[in-house]
Design an enzyme around this catalytic site. Structure first.
Site, PDB file in Angstrom:
ATOM      1  N   HIS A   3      15.721  36.929  44.781  1.00 15.83           N
ATOM      2  CA  HIS A   3      14.960  37.940  44.543  1.00 15.83           C
ATOM      3  C   HIS A   3      13.082  38.184  44.515  1.00 15.83           C
ATOM      4  O   HIS A   3      12.913  37.304  44.518  1.00 15.83           O
ATOM      5  CB  HIS A   3      15.035  37.913  42.727  1.00 15.83           C
ATOM      6  CG  HIS A   3      16.653  38.292  42.415  1.00 15.83           C
ATOM      7  ND1 HIS A   3      16.695  37.491  41.504  1.00 15.83           N
ATOM      8  CD2 HIS A   3      17.099  39.250  43.112  1.00 15.83           C
ATOM      9  CE1 HIS A   3      18.533  37.957  41.079  1.00 15.83           C
ATOM     10  NE2 HIS A   3      18.483  38.797  42.567  1.00 15.83           N
TER      11      HIS A   3
ATOM     12  N   GLU B 271      15.999  29.222  37.229  1.00 10.71           N
ATOM     13  CA  GLU B 271      15.888  30.224  36.513  1.00 10.71           C
ATOM     14  C   GLU B 271      13.716  29.561  36.145  1.00 10.71           C
ATOM     15  O   GLU B 271      13.754  28.260  35.232  1.00 10.71           O
ATOM     16  CB  GLU B 271      15.892  30.965  35.286  1.00 10.71           C
ATOM     17  CG  GLU B 271      17.023  31.749  35.736  1.00 10.71           C
ATOM     18  CD  GLU B 271      16.633  33.042  36.487  1.00 10.71           C
ATOM     19  OE1 GLU B 271      15.911  33.338  36.499  1.00 10.71           O
ATOM     20  OE2 GLU B 271      17.956  33.396  36.874  1.00 10.71           O
TER      21      GLU B 271
HETATM   22 ZN    ZN Z   1      16.733  36.232  39.870  1.00  5.26          ZN
END
Ligand code: ZN
Length: 457
Positions: free
Chosen positions: A85, A302
Site C-alpha cells: 500500500h 502492521e
Molecule cells: Zn496496508
C-alpha cells in the site's frame, strides 16, 4: 606518519557508506542506496528487479546471503516486502535500515553472520513505488490516502487469486501449470501482482512478511473465509499453531506491539496478534496466496498506528521493530527440511509432502531439486511423502527445536522408481543431526523398560 598511513589503509579497504538518514527516500534515492550497498557488499548481496510497476518503475529486491545470486539446496529463502500500500510508508524505510544493519554486521556479529550464511534474505522495500510517489506529493497523513492503490487505482492486496472463490481449478494444477495459468490470465492481474506471483512461484520462499501501517499487530492467515461455512470470525488454516507462534514472536520482540492496545482506531488485539479474517475478512490478499500456493508462511505486519507519519518518527519505528524483524528470520529454521530422492540420487520434483492432520488446500510439493521445507513446532508428526506416479512413504518423525544450529532438522526421503514409471518407497530415512525418530525412540524406551524389569526381578 605510520599511524596516518594505517588509518588511510583501513579507510580504503573498509566499504565507505554514510549511515542511512532517517528520512523518506524517493524512488531515485532508494535505487541509489541499493546500488551502493550492492557495490560495497558485493560478495553477500545481489540486486535484482522482479518486474515493473504500471509506470515502469522497477520492483527492486536486494538479496543478502552467503550465496546471494541463486538458491542453494538446504538454505531456505525468506522475503520481506514493504509498501504494497503506497501510503503505508514506514515499512519501506525500515527495510532500508534493516539492509544496512545486516550487511554492516556481517562478520562482526556472530548471530547476524550465522543468519546470512544460512538464510537467503530477499528484501523488497517497495512493491508499489507508483503509489508511494503520489503519497509524497501530499502532506503526511495518518489515515488512508490516494497513494494506497497502484497507478490504475487497484488495491494490490486484493488482486491475487483467492482459494476461497472461483479458483478450484488452480488448486488442482501442478506448480509449473500454475505459472502457465498466471501467464494466460494476465489481464486479471496488475503488473505488480503478476511480478510478485512469478517471483513467489519461482523461488523457494519458506517465510515472509508484508509490512503495512495503520495499526500495530501481527496478522496471519487466512484473510478470507469459506462462504459456505458458518462464519464465526476466525478463519483457521491447517498450520494455525505455527502462525500463532510466529506472530507472537514478532509482537513480543517488538517494543510495544504485544500490549495490543496501542492504536486508538483499532480493536484491542490480545498479545498483539490476530487471525486476518478475525479482524476483517477480504479476498485476493497476498498473504493467503503465499501460504496456499507459494508454500510460504507470510505474516502481515502492521507496524505503525499512523500510515504516513512525519520522518522524525522513523528512527523510533526502526528501534521498535528491529529485534522483531531479525528474530523472525531465525524462525525459518523451525521444523524439518530435506530432499526427496530416487535411489540413484536424482531429485524427485513435485512430490507431495503432507503432514497428517494438516490438510493444506494445495499440498506442499518438492521443488526442482526435490527439496521441501515444513515449518513445524517441536513434536511428533506423521509425514506422508507421495511421488508422482503414486508411491508413498509414511514416516513418523520426532521434530525437535534445532534453531540454535541455524537449520531445520534434515530428513531426506528415498524412493525406488522403476523403469515403467511406477514407484515404491524403501522407507530410508536420513537424519543429519543424529536425533532419534519417533519409532527409534519407542524402541529405545522399550529396551530401557525391559532392562529395568530384568534388574528389579
Ligand atoms: Zn496496508
Amino acid at each position: 606518519m605510520l599511524r596516518t598511513l594505517k588509518f588511510l589503509w583501513i579507510w580504503i579497504i573498509i566499504p565507505q557508506t554514510a549511515a542511512l538518514e532517517f528520512k523518506y527516500h524517493n524512488t531515485k534515492e532508494l535505487e541509489s542506496f541499493l546500488q551502493d550497498i550492492n557495490t560495497n557488499y558485493s560478495s553477500i548481496t545481489h540486486l535484482y528487479s522482479v518486474g515493473t510497476s504500471v509506470t515502469g518503475l522497477n520492483l527492486w529486491v536486494l538479496a543478502i546471503g552467503k550465496y546471494p545470486k541463486d538458491h542453494t539446496v538446504g538454505i531456505p529463502d525468506v522475503k520481506y516486502i514493504g509498501n504494497i500500500h503506497g501510503d503505508e510508508v514506514v515499512g519501506r524505510e525500515i527495510l532500508l535500515h534493516l539492509i544496512e544493519y545486516l550487511v554492516e554486521m556481517y562478520d562482526k556479529d556472530t548471530m547476524i553472520t550465522n543468519l546470512i550464511n544460512n538464510v537467503r534474505i530477499h528484501i523488497m522495500p517497495s512493491m508499489n513505488p507508483d503509489g508511494f510517489e503520489i503519497t509524497q506529493r501530499e502532506k503526511p497523513d495518518c489515515s488512508s490516502s490516494e497513494g494506497r492503490y497502484n497507478k490504475r487505482q487497484i488495491d494490490l492486496n486484493r488482486n491475487f487469486p483467492d482459494a476461497f472463490e472461483n479458483n478450484t481449478l488452480l488448486l488442482e494444477l501442478e506448480t509449473s501449470a500454475i505459472m502457465d495459468w498466471i501467464e494466460k490470465n494476465v489481464a486479471r492481474f496488475e503488473p505488480e501482482t503478476r511480478a510478485i506471483m512469478r517471483w513467489i512461484m519461482n523461488e523457494t520462499f519458506v517465510l515472509s512478511t508484508s509490512l503495512h501501517g495503520g495499526a500495530l499487530v501481527a496478522s496471519y492467515p487466512y484473510d478470507d473465509i469459506q462462504p459456505a461455512i458458518d462464519y464465526s470470525g476466525y478463519s483457521r488454516c491447517p498450520d494455525d499453531d505455527v502462525f500463532v507462534y510466529l506472530a507472537k514472536n514478532y509482537s513480543y520482540s517488538h517494543a510495544t506491539m504485544y500490549n495490543g492496545d496501542e492504536c486508538v482506531t483499532t480493536p484491542n488485539f490480545k498479545d498483539g496478534i490476530t487471525n486476518g479474517a478475525d479482524w476483517y475478512y477480504f479476498s485476493g490478499g497476498m498473504q493467503d496466496f503465499n501460504y496456499i500456493w507459494g508454500q510460504c508462511f507470510e505474516l502481515t505486519i502492521e507496524m505503525s498506528c499512523c500510515k504516513n507519519p512525519p520522518a522524525s518518527y522513523l528512527e523510533e519505528y526502526w528501534n521498535d521493530n528491529k529485534e522483531s524483524l531479525i528474530n523472525l528470520l531465525k524462525l525459518v529454521h523451525l521444523g524439518i527440511k530435506g530432499q526427496v530422492l530416487n535411489v540413484n540420487g536424482t531429485p524427485i520434483k513435485n512430490a507431495k509432502v503432507e503432514i497428517q492432520g494438516r490438510k493444506n488446500k494445495y499440498p506442499f510439493r518438492t521443488n526442482e531439486w526435490g527439496e521441501y521445507y515444513r515449518l513445524l513446532l517441536p513434536g511428533l508428526y506423521t509425514v506422508n511423502v507421495t511421488v508422482p506416479g503414486g508411491g508413498s512413504n509414511i514416516t513418523e518423525l520426532q521434530v525437535l527445536n534445532n534453531l540454535q544450529n541455524f537449520s531445520a532438522m534434515v530428513f531426506d526421503f528415498h524412493f525406488n522408481i522403476t523403469a515403467n514409471g511406477s514407484s515404491s518407497s524403501n522407507v530410508a530415512l536420513q537424519q543429519d543431526f543424529g536425533t532419534a525418530s519417533g519409532l527409534q525412540q519407542n524402541v529405545i524406551l522399550l529396551l530401557l523398560i525391559v532392562m529395568f524389569s530384568v534388574l528389579i526381578c
